[in-house]
Design an enzyme around this catalytic site. Structure first.
Site: not given
Ligand code: TYD
Length: 137
Positions: A54
């Site tokens: 992302h």
């Molecule tokens: P995601 O953005 O996919 O994690 P990464 O980029 O580290 O692979 O996030 C996974 C899930 O967690 C998604 O449903 C969003 C949630 N999330 C939160 O609720 N709070 C946060 O601070 C973060 C980073 C993710």
């Protein structure tokens, strides 16, 4: 949309208080180039897992390999760069508008993330084509 480039990504040296009892790293003041409002961490990541994938519209981030190692693949829409994070002595500053993927987590790797704002899904671009288009505006 901020038209940032990979040249704005920076590896920051974290000030250490060294001691025969062990090192102490401190994140305060101007060491982190933004005010952080959120800290989260990734752990128990399978070695074949991909995280990230992302970019952020506004939020800035600092990633630290507190333990173990992982690769961060950065992309500003024109250029790509792979950075191995393998030391709690450095933090990787990522401005907004940079696509990032995290992969090749070693066993027991822990990725600490400091972020400039609280979690907001509205700040994410999770579709690569949308990201590319946002960089061409
Ligand atoms: P995601 O953005 O996919 O994690 P990464 O980029 O580290 O692979 O996030 C996974 C899930 O967690 C998604 O449903 C969003 C949630 N999330 C939160 O609720 N709070 C946060 O601070 C973060 C980073 C993710």
């Amino acid at each position: 949309m901020k038209q940032t480039s990979i040249s704005e990504v920076k590896l920051i040296e974290i000030p250490l208080i060294k001691d025969i009892r062990g090192n102490l790293g401190v994140l305060e003041g101007s060491t982190v180039p933004f005010k952080f409002k959120r800290v989260y961490y990734l752990f128990d990541v399978p070695s074949d897992a991909y995280r990230g994938a992302h970019s952020h519209k506004e939020q800035e981030e600092l990633l630290i390999a507190l333990s173990g190692s992982f690769d961060v693949v950065l992309d500003d829409g024109k250029e790509k760069k792979r950075i191995l994070l393998n030391s709690p002595r450095h933090g990787l500053y990522i401005p907004p508008g940079i696509w990032r993927e995290l992969e090749h987590f070693s066993s027991a790797a822990v990725c600490l993330a400091l972020n400039s704002d609280v979690y907001s899904e509205a700040d994410y671009i999770r579709d690569y084509d949308t990201f590319q288009n946002s960089k061409e505006d």
